[in-house]
Design an enzyme around this catalytic site. Structure first.
Site, PDB file in Angstrom:
ATOM      1  N   HIS A 237      46.047  40.786  38.085  1.00  0.00           N
ATOM      2  CA  HIS A 237      45.732  41.524  39.312  1.00  0.00           C
ATOM      3  C   HIS A 237      45.411  42.957  38.895  1.00  0.00           C
ATOM      4  CE1 HIS A 237      46.334  41.330  43.887  1.00  0.00           C
ATOM      5  NE2 HIS A 237      45.606  40.305  43.528  1.00  0.00           N
ATOM      6  N   ASN A 238      44.450  43.063  37.969  1.00  0.00           N
ATOM      7  CA  ASN A 238      44.200  44.324  37.285  1.00  0.00           C
ATOM      8  C   ASN A 238      43.504  45.360  38.162  1.00  0.00           C
ATOM      9  OD1 ASN A 238      45.227  42.927  35.097  1.00  0.00           O
ATOM     10  ND2 ASN A 238      43.212  42.463  34.230  1.00  0.00           N
ATOM     11  N   HIS A 239      42.328  45.040  38.636  1.00  0.00           N
ATOM     12  CA  HIS A 239      41.567  46.029  39.409  1.00  0.00           C
ATOM     13  C   HIS A 239      42.258  46.430  40.710  1.00  0.00           C
ATOM     14  CE1 HIS A 239      37.418  45.444  37.261  1.00  0.00           C
ATOM     15  NE2 HIS A 239      38.380  45.847  36.465  1.00  0.00           N
TER      16      HIS A 239
ATOM     17  N   SER B 153      44.273  38.074  52.991  1.00  0.00           N
ATOM     18  CA  SER B 153      45.601  38.404  53.515  1.00  0.00           C
ATOM     19  C   SER B 153      46.637  37.478  52.878  1.00  0.00           C
ATOM     20  CB  SER B 153      45.619  38.244  55.036  1.00  0.00           C
ATOM     21  OG  SER B 153      44.798  39.212  55.650  1.00  0.00           O
TER      22      SER B 153
ATOM     23  N   ASP C 128      51.182  30.176  43.759  1.00  0.00           N
ATOM     24  CA  ASP C 128      50.577  29.159  42.886  1.00  0.00           C
ATOM     25  C   ASP C 128      51.636  28.177  42.391  1.00  0.00           C
ATOM     26  OD1 ASP C 128      47.951  29.914  43.040  1.00  0.00           O
ATOM     27  OD2 ASP C 128      47.956  31.103  41.210  1.00  0.00           O
TER      28      ASP C 128
ATOM     29  N   HIS D 270      35.680  35.995  39.156  1.00  0.00           N
ATOM     30  CA  HIS D 270      37.118  35.745  39.224  1.00  0.00           C
ATOM     31  C   HIS D 270      37.432  34.319  39.657  1.00  0.00           C
ATOM     32  CE1 HIS D 270      41.357  36.849  39.669  1.00  0.00           C
ATOM     33  NE2 HIS D 270      41.355  36.123  40.770  1.00  0.00           N
TER      34      HIS D 270
ATOM     35  N   GLN E 288      44.836  43.688  48.979  1.00  0.00           N
ATOM     36  CA  GLN E 288      45.702  42.977  49.906  1.00  0.00           C
ATOM     37  C   GLN E 288      47.007  43.744  50.128  1.00  0.00           C
ATOM     38  OE1 GLN E 288      44.655  42.009  46.874  1.00  0.00           O
ATOM     39  NE2 GLN E 288      43.907  39.908  46.870  1.00  0.00           N
TER      40      GLN E 288
ATOM     41  N   SER F 243      40.154  37.361  33.025  1.00  0.00           N
ATOM     42  CA  SER F 243      39.876  38.610  33.727  1.00  0.00           C
ATOM     43  C   SER F 243      38.825  39.376  32.940  1.00  0.00           C
ATOM     44  CB  SER F 243      41.148  39.447  33.869  1.00  0.00           C
ATOM     45  OG  SER F 243      40.860  40.692  34.478  1.00  0.00           O
TER      46      SER F 243
ATOM     47  N   GLU G 196      48.640  35.139  35.620  1.00  0.00           N
ATOM     48  CA  GLU G 196      47.362  35.555  36.188  1.00  0.00           C
ATOM     49  C   GLU G 196      47.272  37.077  36.198  1.00  0.00           C
ATOM     50  OE1 GLU G 196      46.235  33.959  39.957  1.00  0.00           O
ATOM     51  OE2 GLU G 196      45.310  32.224  39.004  1.00  0.00           O
TER      52      GLU G 196
END
Length: 749
Positions: free
Chosen positions: A104-106, A323, A126, A55, A250, A550, A102
């Protein structure tokens, strides 16, 4: 347990270390030892493991992604390109826009709400780190079948997370996609895009320059949530047992991020930073190594100073924690007090944790001992690079040979009518307002167009009306049939969507979602998609500004459809000229722009009616896309269109349904002669759009089309309470609306 320091590492070379548990291969571990001339400390091992993860390091994709630079079109709009937190483009009048998508799949599969929420939070930071005010977000989403039990677990949580975090931040959600396919069961795709606006002089970069400058960590405290986080979760496949890694996800606090945004913008306005980086994937490990690697080359950090939510955290955990709502800034000593004063004003905790130097080393101190002493470039920018083997899948030829031509087709007017209604209510084409109604589209007051329109449009400058349009697209079925063409079709559709609103396409961001790179067939799909996208961007003269890869989106041996999501941003000199999707005026003429061919392989009709995937995707003609875009943009500038809508999934039939339902105005349509009615309605040929035009402007549109070599055909008139096609197909708007809107509420209520 005694502290593992650099000194102890030098004297105990044979200590067994759990490098494999951290995702490192034996040769990678050996290379770390070679770089350091000793075994790594446990803190160094933690840093290398997260920064060398798939990643963070792009180790399987770098060799292919270079094409985006090598084939980049020559353009003067690109101000910051790949390599920074996000790309920046010049949109005129002294304004610049930064945007990026971007994944944040998994994490979103493991913990749908927090995974999706922190995906929004991460992409917003970002954009913020570039010096921009975030102004809008978008969310391209993919799920398993709508009726699958796990989809009913994942989808509501993901949508609630996106809406909850974005709404609390006060950012409008202006578009995206929601697609259902069996291959996404167990591997949903949660991609997040953010757009930010700044003046040219406001651009910030992620580098720690200036020896003696101070390193300040500010924002939320560091906790045990997200240790390993996306850097680990996104770098391996799931097994068939389902979610089991909740501690790695997170936990977000959108109100803390909202305050952090305002604090940062005031700090930027006061010109108090020389470099800044958010703490996203790989947390403090990423921020410190990337800042020092891109700057003066050295940094010393005192880890004891990091504010903690959990005092029991080990130094390795502090370095790996992801975090949320944290930033790292490089500040000149003379400006530290002013920086801290602004943080105090916003009640944002801020601590000086280190200092920039020119040693060429990143050193980290914990309880008076040195626990990290590494060359930062080897961690951040000189990780492993793999040329993974790839080959055309063994079933690819058979897949392409199995065309939709063998499938039974509707022939009678009644069968065609029933097919229109069935597609209008199918999961991929149905009304998505059950989802989008949970997002605030109009907060901030600058949203001009939002879902379900072709592209989201936001005003940048209230005085001049300058604005931008953004669209994301990808048809994974097309990419499965031909990944090179599929990537170009994703680019073409997003490009066309932006042009249909009257915006001139300017730049691209991408989120390349694929299965395991260790599978040669998947790697072939990836290589072909990247090649197709790079070639397409060169031909359309839209540079790739940055994005995300990804991998490992598969459960066991089952990979997702190759899904290269492409976002295109375009500029509108005056948002008052934007063109809406829906029909507006009774009596307007409906024109079909572009050529229709018999192209039904991979179509929504084949998927919904027959569950079929095979053949080759629609022909790609990027010159035709450019010509069509020119007609759409020039027509919008001249004010000749009442509406414009691109044609894609579902073909002309679905395009007409959406244009009619947008404002509750029907249409009377005569299909072009020379085409079978079924093909005319359901073909998914690219480079097409339908526009509605007041009578006095019809010939101007035809002149635009002729000048650019675009085929134009009059197919009907706006008006009435139904969609009537030829003399024998008629569907009331109430029947259309019932079919179109009932699907998601029935499945998810």
């Amino acid at each position: 347990m005694s502290l593992d320091t650099v000194k102890s590492a030098e004297t105990t070379p044979d200590v067994t270390q759990p490098y494999a548990d951290l995702g490192l291969k034996p040769d990678e571990y050996a290379r770390i030892r070679e770089i350091l001339g000793r075994r790594p400390t446990s803190c160094e091992l933690a840093m290398y493991s997260v920064m060398w993860s798939e990643h963070c390091s792009y180790k399987s994709s770098k060799v292919h992604l270079r094409q985006f630079g090598e084939k980049a079109p020559q353009t003067d709009v690109l101000m910051v390109g790949m390599g920074e937190n996000a790309g920046v483009v010049d949109i005129g009048d002294g304004y610049a826009v930064t945007f990026k998508v971007e994944s944040h799949n998994h994490p979103s599969y493991v913990e749908p709400y927090q995974g999706a929420a922190t995906g929004i939070g991460g992409i917003v930071r970002d954009i913020l780190t570039m010096g921009a005010r975030p102004v809008a977000v978008m969310d391209p989403l993919r799920f398993g079948p709508l009726d699958a039990e796990d989809t009913r677990r994942v989808l509501p949580g993901v949508v609630a997370g996106i809406g909850g975090y974005g709404n609390c931040l006060g950012l409008p959600n202006i578009g995206g996609e929601v697609v259902f396919d069996p291959t996404y069961l167990g591997n949903p795709l949660v991609n997040a895009l953010c757009v930010g606006v700044m003046k040219h002089d406001d651009i910030k970069l992620a580098k720690a320059s200036g020896p003696g400058n101070q390193v300040i960590l500010f924002g939320a405290r560091t906790g045990g949530d997200g240790i390993g986080g996306v850097s680990v979760l996104a770098s391996e496949t799931f097994d068939a047992e389902g979610p089991s890694k909740r501690p790695s996800v997170q936990v977000g606090d959108p109100f803390a991020e909202k305050v952090l945004i305002e604090c940062c913008l005031e700090i930027f306005a006061a010109d108090l930073v020389v470099g800044i980086q958010d703490l996203g994937g790989a947390g403090l490990s990423c921020a410190t190594t990337e800042l020092s690697s891109a700057g003066a080359g050295g940094m010393h950090v005192v880890l004891d100073r990091v504010p903690l939510r959990d005092s029991t955290l080990a130094p390795e955990e502090i370095l790996m924690s992801e975090s949320q709502e944290r930033m790292c800034a490089i500040v000149e000593p003379s400006k530290v007090d002013a920086f801290l004063e602004i943080c105090s004003k916003w009640d944002v905790e801020a601590v000086v944790i280190g200092e920039v130097n020119d040693s060429g080393r990143l050193t980290v101190e914990w309880r008076g001992e040195t626990v990290v002493d590494v060359p930062p470039r080897t961690v951040a920018h000189e990780g492993p690079v793999y040329e993974r083997p790839y080959e055309r899948p063994a079933d690819q030829d058979a897949l392409q040979a199995d065309t939709a031509s063998r499938l039974p087709r509707p022939a009678t007017a009644a069968e065609l009518r029933a097919t229109i209604l069935r597609l209008a209510g199918s999961p991929n084409l149905c009304d998505k307002s059950w989802i989008t109604s949970q997002y605030d589209r109009y907060v901030l007051g600058n949203t001009v167009l939002a879902m379900p329109d072709d592209a989201g449009v936001v005003r940048v400058d209230e005085e001049s009306g300058l604005g931008v349009a953004v669209s994301t697209d990808c048809n994974g079925r097309f990419a499965r049939l031909d990944p090179y063409a599929g990537a170009q079709l994703a680019l073409a559709e997003a490009y066309r969507n932006v042009a249909a609103k009257g915006a001139r396409p300017l730049a691209v961001t991408d989120c390349l979602n694929f299965g395991s790179p260790e599978d040669p067939g998947v790697m072939w799909q990836f290589a072909e998609a990247v090649r197709g996208l790079a070639d397409g961007c060169l031909e359309l003269e839209v540079p790739v500004t940055g994005g995300n890869v990804s991998f490992y989106n598969q459960t066991g041996e089952t990979a997702i459809l190759p899904t290269p999501v492409v976002g295109v941003l375009g500029v509108l000199p005056d948002v008052r000229t934007r063109v809406p999707m829906g029909f507006v005026n009774d009596g307007d003429t409906i024109l079909l722009l572009g050529d229709t061919r018999e192209e039904l392989d991979g179509s929504e009709w084949a998927h919904v009616v027959h569950g079929h995937l095979g053949g080759t995707p629609p022909m790609v003609d990027l010159e035709a896309e450019r010509s069509l875009a020119a007609v759409l943009v020039e027509g919008a500038e001249q004010g000749v269109f009442s509406s414009a809508h691109d044609l894609s999934e579902g073909g002309l039939a679905q395009g007409l349904v959406e244009c009619c339902l947008a404002n509750g105005i029907g249409a009377r349509v005569e299909l072009p002669t020379g085409l079978d009615a079924f093909v005319a309605l359901f073909s998914e040929s690219a480079a097409r759009a339908i526009v509605s035009v007041p009578a006095q402007h019809r010939y101007a549109v035809e002149a635009f089309a002729e000048m650019h070599g675009v085929t134009v055909a009059e197919i009907g008139t706006v008006g009435g309470g139904s969609l009537r096609i030829n003399a024998d197909i008629e569907i009331s708007l109430s029947d259309l609306r019932e079919a179109h809107t009932a699907t998601l509420p029935a499945a998810l209520a």
